[in-house]
Design a protein around this motif. Structure first.
Motif, PDB file in Angstrom:
ATOM      1  N   ASN A  33      35.673  29.676  29.679  1.00  0.00           N
ATOM      2  CA  ASN A  33      36.656  30.226  30.764  1.00  0.00           C
ATOM      3  C   ASN A  33      37.699  31.291  30.403  1.00  0.00           C
ATOM      4  O   ASN A  33      37.781  31.430  29.147  1.00  0.00           O
ATOM      5  CB  ASN A  33      37.376  29.107  31.668  1.00  0.00           C
ATOM      6  CG  ASN A  33      36.716  28.462  32.680  1.00  0.00           C
ATOM      7  OD1 ASN A  33      35.611  29.110  33.008  1.00  0.00           O
ATOM      8  ND2 ASN A  33      36.984  27.250  32.959  1.00  0.00           N
ATOM      9  N   ASP A  34      38.264  32.121  31.082  1.00  0.00           N
ATOM     10  CA  ASP A  34      39.315  33.088  30.917  1.00  0.00           C
ATOM     11  C   ASP A  34      40.656  32.190  30.811  1.00  0.00           C
ATOM     12  O   ASP A  34      40.568  31.108  31.319  1.00  0.00           O
ATOM     13  CB  ASP A  34      39.482  34.017  31.858  1.00  0.00           C
ATOM     14  CG  ASP A  34      38.296  35.063  31.888  1.00  0.00           C
ATOM     15  OD1 ASP A  34      38.174  35.653  30.853  1.00  0.00           O
ATOM     16  OD2 ASP A  34      37.976  35.466  32.867  1.00  0.00           O
ATOM     17  N   TYR A  36      43.874  32.463  32.681  1.00  0.00           N
ATOM     18  CA  TYR A  36      44.266  33.092  33.646  1.00  0.00           C
ATOM     19  C   TYR A  36      45.816  33.503  33.792  1.00  0.00           C
ATOM     20  O   TYR A  36      46.625  32.796  33.424  1.00  0.00           O
ATOM     21  CB  TYR A  36      43.781  32.242  35.059  1.00  0.00           C
ATOM     22  CG  TYR A  36      42.310  32.236  35.118  1.00  0.00           C
ATOM     23  CD1 TYR A  36      41.696  33.182  35.718  1.00  0.00           C
ATOM     24  CD2 TYR A  36      41.786  31.147  34.719  1.00  0.00           C
ATOM     25  CE1 TYR A  36      39.998  33.296  35.869  1.00  0.00           C
ATOM     26  CE2 TYR A  36      40.290  31.120  34.874  1.00  0.00           C
ATOM     27  CZ  TYR A  36      39.655  31.998  35.443  1.00  0.00           C
ATOM     28  OH  TYR A  36      38.221  31.934  35.704  1.00  0.00           O
ATOM     29  N   HIS A  49      35.612  25.782  30.334  1.00  0.00           N
ATOM     30  CA  HIS A  49      34.633  25.684  31.418  1.00  0.00           C
ATOM     31  C   HIS A  49      33.588  24.516  31.099  1.00  0.00           C
ATOM     32  O   HIS A  49      33.282  24.219  29.631  1.00  0.00           O
ATOM     33  CB  HIS A  49      33.364  26.812  31.162  1.00  0.00           C
ATOM     34  CG  HIS A  49      32.488  26.802  32.382  1.00  0.00           C
ATOM     35  ND1 HIS A  49      31.587  25.931  32.708  1.00  0.00           N
ATOM     36  CD2 HIS A  49      32.364  28.044  33.134  1.00  0.00           C
ATOM     37  CE1 HIS A  49      30.873  26.257  33.509  1.00  0.00           C
ATOM     38  NE2 HIS A  49      31.363  27.357  34.209  1.00  0.00           N
ATOM     39  N   ASN A 136      27.843  28.900  39.359  1.00  0.00           N
ATOM     40  CA  ASN A 136      28.528  27.610  39.799  1.00  0.00           C
ATOM     41  C   ASN A 136      27.689  27.509  41.346  1.00  0.00           C
ATOM     42  O   ASN A 136      28.171  28.095  42.334  1.00  0.00           O
ATOM     43  CB  ASN A 136      29.869  28.051  40.238  1.00  0.00           C
ATOM     44  CG  ASN A 136      30.509  26.730  40.429  1.00  0.00           C
ATOM     45  OD1 ASN A 136      30.005  25.750  41.022  1.00  0.00           O
ATOM     46  ND2 ASN A 136      31.956  26.745  40.637  1.00  0.00           N
ATOM     47  N   VAL A 143      34.593  29.851  45.394  1.00  0.00           N
ATOM     48  CA  VAL A 143      35.277  30.514  44.250  1.00  0.00           C
ATOM     49  C   VAL A 143      35.447  31.927  44.521  1.00  0.00           C
ATOM     50  O   VAL A 143      34.308  32.676  45.004  1.00  0.00           O
ATOM     51  CB  VAL A 143      34.496  30.404  42.798  1.00  0.00           C
ATOM     52  CG1 VAL A 143      35.192  31.127  41.825  1.00  0.00           C
ATOM     53  CG2 VAL A 143      34.482  29.004  42.549  1.00  0.00           C
ATOM     54  N   THR A 145      37.493  34.247  42.632  1.00  0.00           N
ATOM     55  CA  THR A 145      37.746  34.959  41.432  1.00  0.00           C
ATOM     56  C   THR A 145      36.599  35.199  40.669  1.00  0.00           C
ATOM     57  O   THR A 145      35.486  34.436  40.651  1.00  0.00           O
ATOM     58  CB  THR A 145      38.865  33.794  40.330  1.00  0.00           C
ATOM     59  OG1 THR A 145      39.766  33.788  41.243  1.00  0.00           O
ATOM     60  CG2 THR A 145      38.822  34.638  39.157  1.00  0.00           C
ATOM     61  N   GLU A 146      36.354  36.573  39.872  1.00  0.00           N
ATOM     62  CA  GLU A 146      35.134  36.761  39.161  1.00  0.00           C
ATOM     63  C   GLU A 146      35.634  36.064  37.842  1.00  0.00           C
ATOM     64  O   GLU A 146      36.560  36.571  37.190  1.00  0.00           O
ATOM     65  CB  GLU A 146      34.999  38.276  39.002  1.00  0.00           C
ATOM     66  CG  GLU A 146      33.844  38.597  38.332  1.00  0.00           C
ATOM     67  CD  GLU A 146      33.819  40.160  38.199  1.00  0.00           C
ATOM     68  OE1 GLU A 146      32.495  40.708  38.677  1.00  0.00           O
ATOM     69  OE2 GLU A 146      34.658  40.690  37.846  1.00  0.00           O
ATOM     70  N   THR A 147      34.827  35.263  37.331  1.00  0.00           N
ATOM     71  CA  THR A 147      34.981  34.590  36.017  1.00  0.00           C
ATOM     72  C   THR A 147      34.396  35.428  34.923  1.00  0.00           C
ATOM     73  O   THR A 147      33.753  36.348  34.917  1.00  0.00           O
ATOM     74  CB  THR A 147      34.366  33.278  36.118  1.00  0.00           C
ATOM     75  OG1 THR A 147      32.837  33.232  36.202  1.00  0.00           O
ATOM     76  CG2 THR A 147      34.777  32.227  37.457  1.00  0.00           C
ATOM     77  N   ARG A 148      34.754  34.840  33.711  1.00  0.00           N
ATOM     78  CA  ARG A 148      34.252  35.522  32.561  1.00  0.00           C
ATOM     79  C   ARG A 148      32.848  35.280  32.569  1.00  0.00           C
ATOM     80  O   ARG A 148      32.130  36.318  32.094  1.00  0.00           O
ATOM     81  CB  ARG A 148      34.888  34.686  31.383  1.00  0.00           C
ATOM     82  CG  ARG A 148      34.371  35.493  29.796  1.00  0.00           C
ATOM     83  CD  ARG A 148      35.303  34.604  28.846  1.00  0.00           C
ATOM     84  NE  ARG A 148      35.000  35.217  27.519  1.00  0.00           N
ATOM     85  CZ  ARG A 148      35.637  36.153  26.991  1.00  0.00           C
ATOM     86  NH1 ARG A 148      36.399  36.612  27.805  1.00  0.00           N
ATOM     87  NH2 ARG A 148      35.085  36.641  25.778  1.00  0.00           N
ATOM     88  N   GLU A 149      32.418  34.307  33.062  1.00  0.00           N
ATOM     89  CA  GLU A 149      30.778  33.916  33.189  1.00  0.00           C
ATOM     90  C   GLU A 149      30.207  34.837  34.129  1.00  0.00           C
ATOM     91  O   GLU A 149      28.970  35.730  33.774  1.00  0.00           O
ATOM     92  CB  GLU A 149      30.460  32.691  33.634  1.00  0.00           C
ATOM     93  CG  GLU A 149      29.094  31.973  33.458  1.00  0.00           C
ATOM     94  CD  GLU A 149      28.931  31.555  32.099  1.00  0.00           C
ATOM     95  OE1 GLU A 149      28.347  32.293  31.187  1.00  0.00           O
ATOM     96  OE2 GLU A 149      29.253  30.389  31.921  1.00  0.00           O
ATOM     97  N   ASP A 150      30.889  35.158  35.128  1.00  0.00           N
ATOM     98  CA  ASP A 150      30.425  36.248  36.190  1.00  0.00           C
ATOM     99  C   ASP A 150      30.447  37.549  35.360  1.00  0.00           C
ATOM    100  O   ASP A 150      29.394  38.331  35.774  1.00  0.00           O
ATOM    101  CB  ASP A 150      31.327  36.092  37.513  1.00  0.00           C
ATOM    102  CG  ASP A 150      31.243  34.980  38.153  1.00  0.00           C
ATOM    103  OD1 ASP A 150      30.193  34.271  37.987  1.00  0.00           O
ATOM    104  OD2 ASP A 150      32.212  34.561  38.936  1.00  0.00           O
TER     105      ASP A 150
END
Length: 430
Positions: A33-34, A36, A49, A136, A143, A145-150
């Motif tokens: 994860n980021d 935040y 994550h 996810n 969700v 938020t644009e995650t680091r994974e996204d």
């Protein structure tokens, strides 16, 4: 981390199980994860994550795990990419994983610094046909938020558009829902810490305390037992606040004669516990409160017995509804006409018990699990019936965490946490 080092055999086994379900000539990538931001230079506390943690035990930002079972070179079958640490980072942010410590934690032998990712990735992407991306797909996910994974997935698909794409999530939904004994021990630890918090509360609550005072007492006990704190936002709901299912303000004074609905749980090593108890502010239930309390407890006990291998989640909830209907009839909250004329899509009991009874629990409080598939041994479920009566100014929910067994009744991870009404009263008045 506050928690003790977890046996890396758990993560080695988890990666092996994941790799066994991958397509030939494929690799899978998992991101941390980021951290935040809040505002200015403030950030939220880092939360890893759960998927990369499940597969590696790495509990650090800016980390990437790659699994490539068919890699031509053994060193590329499992790889970690970590933010390079140095003396400056150690002084300002604290110690980060070294390559040696990463191996000790995860069992992954090949550890690169993150700056080498694109070079190594180019080499291995020329050697595979399919790449697993991690999306996810939890049934409760919402969700924005644009995650680091996204962001990584977007970059990867643009960089390597000719590769086939597969999803990691269906594999993880099944793997994560069935717990290893090491995981069950960690969840038990979280439940034991929750027990300590609850027993502390029973000696603390009296008329005039504030809901946030109770929250603080839980946090004190959790931190003193190597937990980061609450596994989820705690609910401390006195009086009619209990009839707001996700009441989290915790800012009202507790009054004599009221009940307090507590929905709290400690985390330990990223694993959750999830407990609900309802206690009297004055240390004693009224006759009516105790009658409703005991009705909820009976439903919980009977519902628990249904959590056995082969049970279908949707069918289970139909049967729990029948139990609750019977109890509500006995309490005079509904009558036979209400039942005879009920809407099948919203049965009569839903007026007083409107939420589900059980959900998967583990690394996430609402953990991974495919609800349309039969229950299996070593899955962990909550059992949490409730009766909510705004007209009478109180609501009651009782919740334990249980492990499905191959044979017999589920094993209650919260078996030592007081729940019987008489025991609650005795402990509050001792």
């Amino acid at each position: 981390m506050k928690y003790d080092l977890i046996n890396r055999e758990l993560f080695i086994k988890n990666r092996k199980n994941f790799a066994a379900q991958m397509k030939p000539s494929s690799l899978a990538i998992f991101n941390s994860n980021d951290i935040y931001p809040v505002s200015a230079d403030s950030t939220l506390p880092f939360e890893q994550h759960r998927d990369i943690f499940f597969l590696s035990g790495v509990d650090q930002e800016e980390s990437i795990l790659v699994i490539f079972p068919d890699a031509p070179h053994d060193k590329h079958k499992e790889m970690l990419f970590l933010k390079e640490t140095n003396e400056h980072i150690a002084v300002w942010e604290g110690e980060k994983l070294t390559k040696e410590k990463a191996f000790e934690t995860s069992g992954v032998k090949t550890v690169y610094w993150l700056q080498d990712l694109e070079k190594v990735l180019f080499e291995i992407m020329t050697q595979c046909d399919t790449v697993y991306i991690n999306t996810n797909e939890h049934y409760r996910a919402n969700v924005e938020t644009e995650t680091r994974e996204d962001r990584f997935t977007k970059w990867l698909k643009e960089k390597y558009p000719a590769h086939s794409v597969a999803k990691s999530n269906p594999i993880l939904q099944r793997l994560r829902s069935v717990k290893d004994q090491i995981e069950l021990d960690l969840i038990q630890k979280a439940c034991d810490i929750t027990e300590k918090g609850f027993r502390r509360i029973l000696g603390f609550v009296q008329p005039g305390v504030w809901e946030y005072n109770i929250e603080a007492e839980f946090m004190h006990e959790f931190l003193n037992n190597r937990s980061k704190g609450f596994a989820y936002t705690p609910i401390v709901a006195s009086g009619n606040n209990a009839n707001v299912l996700h009441y989290i303000e915790n800012n009202q004074q507790c009054k004599a004669g009221d009940l307090i609905l507590l929905d709290v749980g400690a985390e330990y090593a990223n694993y959750s516990s999830d407990m609900s108890r309802t206690i009297p502010v004055s240390g004693k239930f009224t006759d009516r409160q105790k009658a409703v309390y005991n009705a909820v407890n009976r439903v919980k006990n009977e519902a628990t017995k249904m959590l056995v291998p082969g049970t279908i989640w949707a069918d289970y909830h139909v049967e729990v509804g029948k139990l609750m209907t019977s109890e509500l009839l006995g309490l005079g909250l509904i009558d036979k006409a209400d039942v005879q004329n009920e809407n099948p899509d919203w049965p009569a009991y839903k007026k007083y018990f409107m939420h589900g009874t059980s959900h998967h629990m583990g690394l996430d409080t609402h953990d991974y699990g495919i609800l349309t598939e039969p229950m299996q041994a070593s899955m962990v479920f909550t059992v949490e019936p409730g009766i909510y009566i705004p007209d009478e100014g109180f609501g009651i929910r009782l919740e334990d965490d249980v492990v499905i067994q191959e044979k017999g009744d589920p094993f209650n991870l919260m078996r030592n946490i007081p729940i019987e009404a008489d025991e609650i009263e005795d402990l509050m008045n001792s």
